[in-house]
Structures are given as C-alpha cells and as structure tokens.
Design a protein around this motif. Structure first.
Motif, mmCIF file in Angstrom:
data_model
loop_
_atom_site.group_PDB
_atom_site.id
_atom_site.type_symbol
_atom_site.label_atom_id
_atom_site.label_comp_id
_atom_site.label_asym_id
_atom_site.label_seq_id
_atom_site.Cartn_x
_atom_site.Cartn_y
_atom_site.Cartn_z
ATOM 1 N N THR A 1 0.825 -1.210 0.000
ATOM 2 C CA THR A 1 0.000 0.000 0.000
ATOM 3 C C THR A 1 0.858 1.258 0.000
ATOM 4 O O THR A 1 0.483 2.250 -0.629
ATOM 5 N N ARG A 2 2.012 1.212 0.652
ATOM 6 C CA ARG A 2 2.927 2.360 0.632
ATOM 7 C C ARG A 2 3.402 2.624 -0.791
ATOM 8 O O ARG A 2 3.410 3.762 -1.261
ATOM 9 N N ARG A 3 3.757 1.567 -1.504
ATOM 10 C CA ARG A 3 4.190 1.732 -2.891
ATOM 11 C C ARG A 3 3.065 2.262 -3.786
ATOM 12 O O ARG A 3 3.307 3.066 -4.682
ATOM 13 N N ARG B 1 -4.860 1.830 7.492
ATOM 14 C CA ARG B 1 -5.540 0.696 8.122
ATOM 15 C C ARG B 1 -4.592 -0.493 8.285
ATOM 16 O O ARG B 1 -4.585 -1.162 9.325
ATOM 17 N N ALA B 2 -3.751 -0.770 7.278
ATOM 18 C CA ALA B 2 -2.802 -1.886 7.371
ATOM 19 C C ALA B 2 -1.756 -1.633 8.446
ATOM 20 O O ALA B 2 -1.381 -2.546 9.190
ATOM 21 N N VAL B 3 -1.285 -0.383 8.546
ATOM 22 C CA VAL B 3 -0.307 -0.050 9.587
ATOM 23 C C VAL B 3 -0.940 -0.218 10.963
ATOM 24 O O VAL B 3 -0.330 -0.766 11.880
ATOM 25 N N ARG B 4 -2.165 0.251 11.103
ATOM 26 C CA ARG B 4 -2.853 0.124 12.388
ATOM 27 C C ARG B 4 -3.018 -1.347 12.759
ATOM 28 O O ARG B 4 -2.818 -1.732 13.908
ATOM 29 N N PHE C 1 1.045 10.211 5.892
ATOM 30 C CA PHE C 1 -0.107 9.573 5.258
ATOM 31 C C PHE C 1 -1.405 10.148 5.813
ATOM 32 O O PHE C 1 -2.359 10.368 5.076
ATOM 33 N N GLN C 2 -1.444 10.380 7.118
ATOM 34 C CA GLN C 2 -2.643 10.947 7.724
ATOM 35 C C GLN C 2 -2.918 12.350 7.178
ATOM 36 O O GLN C 2 -4.059 12.678 6.862
ATOM 37 N N ILE D 1 -4.198 5.444 0.403
ATOM 38 C CA ILE D 1 -3.779 6.026 1.687
ATOM 39 C C ILE D 1 -4.589 5.405 2.821
ATOM 40 O O ILE D 1 -4.031 5.013 3.857
ATOM 41 N N LEU D 2 -5.895 5.317 2.651
ATOM 42 C CA LEU D 2 -6.734 4.731 3.692
ATOM 43 C C LEU D 2 -6.380 3.269 3.931
ATOM 44 O O LEU D 2 -6.327 2.817 5.088
#
Length: 135
Positions: free
Chosen positions: A10-12, A113-116, A64-65, A108-109
């Motif tokens: 998702t970052r990429r 969400r994946a990081v969280r 990102f936020q 971004i969302l």
C-alpha cells in the motif's frame, strides 16, 4: 514498526499515485494544456506533492494521515476542471486527475488501516464488537 507485505504494497501504491499526480500536474500545466501559452503558474501545485514524496516513501504514518486530507484538494480540482475547462484536452486531464486522486486516497486509507492492524496485531477491518475499524 517493521513493514509487512500489506503495508509495503500500500505504501508503494500511495507513492506511485502521488508521483503520478505530480507528473500529471507538471505535464498538464507546462505542455499538454496550460492555461497560458508557454506554461502557467498552476504548475506550482506539484510542489506539495513532490515535497511529500520522501516522507511517504519512508512510510511516515503522520504524512499519510495529513495527505488523506490534502489529496482531496487535488480531487476537487480535477472534478472542477473536468467539468468547466474550455479545452477538451484539459477537461480530460481534469478527470484523469480526479481518478488518480481518488485511487491515491483509497490507497492512503488502506495503508493507514494496514499499519494500524500491524501495530495492534488485529486483522485488517477487524474490531471489537463486530464494527468496522476506525481509520
């Protein structure tokens, strides 16, 4: 936090979307359909995108936020110019910008969400009480 496959993917996607928006802004306002012959100062809208790229590439969640809100400005501009510009080329580019900004917003969302989920150890989308997780 160690990146996992979901956060890395998702970052990429976000970095590609922001880089694509920056490239589109530069090409649009300098060569493809500038407001004035020879280019316009609207090319400066690419600067915030270019400034955010290093932090996004490093995976800084705070960036990102912030960009989850800022990317909506590019979406709005794309819709407005897609509906109101005189040139058909410029209208098409406006809709491309809107689509790219929408896809980047979704990425971004997904990333946040994946990081969280990676930090809390939850599965993405899972939350207490059966409700969808807040992002």
């Amino acid at each position: 936090m160690q990146p996992n496959a979901a956060t890395d993917r998702t970052r990429r996607l976000v970095v590609a979307g922001v880089a694509g928006l920056a490239a589109l802004a530069i090409l649009w306002e300098m060569w493809l359909a500038p407001q004035r012959p020879g280019g316009s100062l609207l090319v400066l809208k690419a600067l915030p995108l270019l400034a955010a790229l290093p932090a996004l590439a490093r995976g800084r969640v705070r960036t990102f936020q912030w960009w989850s809100m800022a990317i909506l400005l590019y979406l709005c501009e794309g819709v407005v110019r897609g509906m109101s510009d005189a040139s058909a080329t410029s209208r098409t580019l406006g809709w491309i910008e809107a689509a790219l900004a929408s896809a980047t917003y979704a990425a971004i969302l997904m990333h946040v969400r994946a990081v969280r989920a990676a930090v809390t150890g939850d599965a993405p989308g899972a939350a207490a009480g059966g409700r969808a997780a807040d992002v």
